[in-house]
Motif scaffolding. Structure first.
Motif, PDB file in Angstrom:
ATOM      1  N   TRP A 195      10.159  -2.616  -1.500  1.00 11.41           N
ATOM      2  CA  TRP A 195       8.741  -1.897  -1.101  1.00 11.41           C
ATOM      3  C   TRP A 195       8.398  -1.991   0.245  1.00 11.41           C
ATOM      4  CZ3 TRP A 195       3.907  -3.410  -4.607  1.00 11.41           C
ATOM      5  CH2 TRP A 195       4.308  -2.964  -5.870  1.00 11.41           C
ATOM      6  N   PRO A 196       7.788  -0.949   1.292  1.00 10.51           N
ATOM      7  CA  PRO A 196       7.370  -1.312   2.450  1.00 10.51           C
ATOM      8  C   PRO A 196       6.641  -2.558   2.924  1.00 10.51           C
ATOM      9  CG  PRO A 196       6.957   0.900   1.648  1.00 10.51           C
ATOM     10  CD  PRO A 196       7.100  -0.150   0.473  1.00 10.51           C
ATOM     11  N   VAL A 197       7.015  -3.253   3.864  1.00 12.02           N
ATOM     12  CA  VAL A 197       6.082  -4.516   4.158  1.00 12.02           C
ATOM     13  C   VAL A 197       4.791  -4.208   4.437  1.00 12.02           C
ATOM     14  CG1 VAL A 197       8.000  -5.643   5.357  1.00 12.02           C
ATOM     15  CG2 VAL A 197       6.729  -4.150   6.998  1.00 12.02           C
ATOM     16  N   GLU A 198       4.399  -2.983   4.746  1.00  8.20           N
ATOM     17  CA  GLU A 198       2.847  -2.654   4.545  1.00  8.20           C
ATOM     18  C   GLU A 198       2.210  -2.695   3.376  1.00  8.20           C
ATOM     19  OE1 GLU A 198       5.116  -0.826   7.832  1.00  8.20           O
ATOM     20  OE2 GLU A 198       5.371  -0.562   5.822  1.00  8.20           O
ATOM     21  N   GLN A 199       2.861  -2.590   2.558  1.00  9.98           N
ATOM     22  CA  GLN A 199       2.388  -2.795   0.911  1.00  9.98           C
ATOM     23  C   GLN A 199       2.623  -4.433   0.756  1.00  9.98           C
ATOM     24  OE1 GLN A 199       4.595   0.523  -0.855  1.00  9.98           O
ATOM     25  NE2 GLN A 199       3.044   0.120  -2.376  1.00  9.98           N
ATOM     26  N   THR A 200       3.498  -5.144   1.014  1.00  6.78           N
ATOM     27  CA  THR A 200       3.754  -6.330   0.307  1.00  6.78           C
ATOM     28  C   THR A 200       3.096  -7.401   1.199  1.00  6.78           C
ATOM     29  OG1 THR A 200       5.716  -6.870   1.917  1.00  6.78           O
ATOM     30  CG2 THR A 200       6.034  -5.933  -0.377  1.00  6.78           C
ATOM     31  N   TYR A 201       2.582  -6.891   2.568  1.00 10.99           N
ATOM     32  CA  TYR A 201       1.743  -7.829   3.223  1.00 10.99           C
ATOM     33  C   TYR A 201       0.210  -7.986   2.943  1.00 10.99           C
ATOM     34  CZ  TYR A 201       5.494 -10.218   6.000  1.00 10.99           C
ATOM     35  OH  TYR A 201       6.449 -10.986   6.453  1.00 10.99           O
ATOM     36  N   ARG A 202      -0.051  -7.179   1.904  1.00 11.60           N
ATOM     37  CA  ARG A 202      -1.522  -7.214   1.551  1.00 11.60           C
ATOM     38  C   ARG A 202      -1.919  -8.496   0.845  1.00 11.60           C
ATOM     39  NH1 ARG A 202      -1.776  -1.957  -1.872  1.00 11.60           N
ATOM     40  NH2 ARG A 202       0.122  -2.961  -2.513  1.00 11.60           N
ATOM     41  N   THR A 203      -0.947  -8.843   0.162  1.00  7.46           N
ATOM     42  CA  THR A 203      -1.098 -10.291  -0.732  1.00  7.46           C
ATOM     43  C   THR A 203      -1.462 -11.474   0.041  1.00  7.46           C
ATOM     44  OG1 THR A 203      -0.607 -11.846  -2.654  1.00  7.46           O
ATOM     45  CG2 THR A 203       1.080 -10.721  -0.983  1.00  7.46           C
TER      46      THR A 203
END
Length: 310
Positions: free
Chosen positions: A210-218
């Motif tokens: 997954w792109p870090v832009e997605q995973t860093y939302r949590t």
């Protein structure tokens, strides 16, 4: 040739190797639900187990790690115990609490944007000759397997073990240890829905990034890795029964539950396994691993000037 999976003998050897440097954490709870309180572990998370086992097997004098915080702190701790130099690459979103803890152990800290963690680590390794300690390396997995070995030793009738998932080293190690002793026990990984790459990987049967832009939302800053480590993935696809996800509200509710019922101050990453239990994603006698208690500070590392920027 595909390298073999970590086995029971590897985990037993790791347990002996790390014994002087880690705590054997007891199970907490009862009435069908227990915690494995790795927030009480040296460096505040389970990461000390794998890092110490890996560093103890090296002949190098300089070790290097990239981390969201806890793995880097554990590598710095292990290096300090062995008299080695350590360099840790951290994202500029890392909680100050974790950055300062790495510094306090004498490691050099390099802070970069999240998307540059891997490339910066590779460049530093090539330039300095330092040995990289990956958070899903086989020796790290074996060290983390001691968590699972202790669980089944203390609770032989456990039906479900819930394990937080980042790079997958903890889940792989716990699964290897538990399945070697109790094949019928379900080992279930848990991750935030906003960083659900591992759940998707297991569902599709192939490694997904997954792109870090997605995973860093949590809010679970320790579980933002965009992809499982390949050595961990080889274990997970064979040994793990399921990987489930929890939403952000459930993570916060689990933190509150852990504090109110057990007096446990868990970081969001450490609370996800309990969140899975509270949302009904386990069967029978359940152990939830509280993977860490290094609660995030409010100021990210990128706003501080006390660290070296890559």
């Amino acid at each position: 040739m595909t390298p073999p999976l970590v086995g029971a003998a590897d985990i037993r050897a790791a347990a002996e190797r790390i014994r002087p440097a880690v705590h054997r954490t007891p199970l907490l709870g009862g009435d069908g639900f227990w915690l494995k309180p790795e927030h009480r572990q040296r460096t505040g998370s389970f990461k000390a187990r794998g890092a110490f086992n890996a560093v103890a097997r090296l002949t190098a004098d300089h070790v290097l790690a990239q981390s969201s915080g806890n793995h880097g702190r554990a590598v710095a701790y292990a290096a300090a115990r062995h008299g080695l130099r350590a360099t840790v690459v951290l994202p500029d979103t890392a909680p100050v609490l974790k950055v300062d803890a790495v510094h306090a152990l004498g490691a050099r800290v390099v802070v970069v944007p999240p998307a540059l963690r891997e490339s910066t680590t590779a460049e530093l390794a090539a330039r300095t000759g330092a040995t990289v300690i990956g958070s899903a390396d086989l020796d790290v997995i074996a060290g983390h397997g001691t968590v699972g070995a202790e669980i089944v030793a203390d609770l032989p009738d456990v039906r479900t073990v819930l394990v937080p998932v980042c790079n997958g080293g903890l889940l792989a190690g716990v699964a290897a240890a538990v399945k070697a002793v109790s094949p019928a026990t379900r080992v279930v990984g848990v991750e935030p829905a906003l960083a659900g790459d591992a759940a998707e990987s297991l569902r599709l049967g192939t490694l997904v990034r997954w792109p870090v832009e997605q995973t860093y939302r949590t809010i679970a800053d320790g579980l933002r890795a965009p992809v499982l480590g390949e050595p961990a993935w080889r274990h997970i696809r064979v040994l793990v029964d399921d990987i489930v996800t929890v939403d952000e509200d459930s993570i916060v509710a689990a933190q509150e539950f852990l504090s109110a019922r057990f007096g446990v101050l868990a970081e969001p990453s450490g609370a996800v396994a309990t969140a899975a239990y509270l949302t009904g994603q386990s069967l029978g006698a359940t152990v939830a691993v509280v993977s860490g208690g290094n609660v995030a500070a409010t100021v990210p590392a990128g706003e501080r000037v006390s660290v070296e920027h890559g």
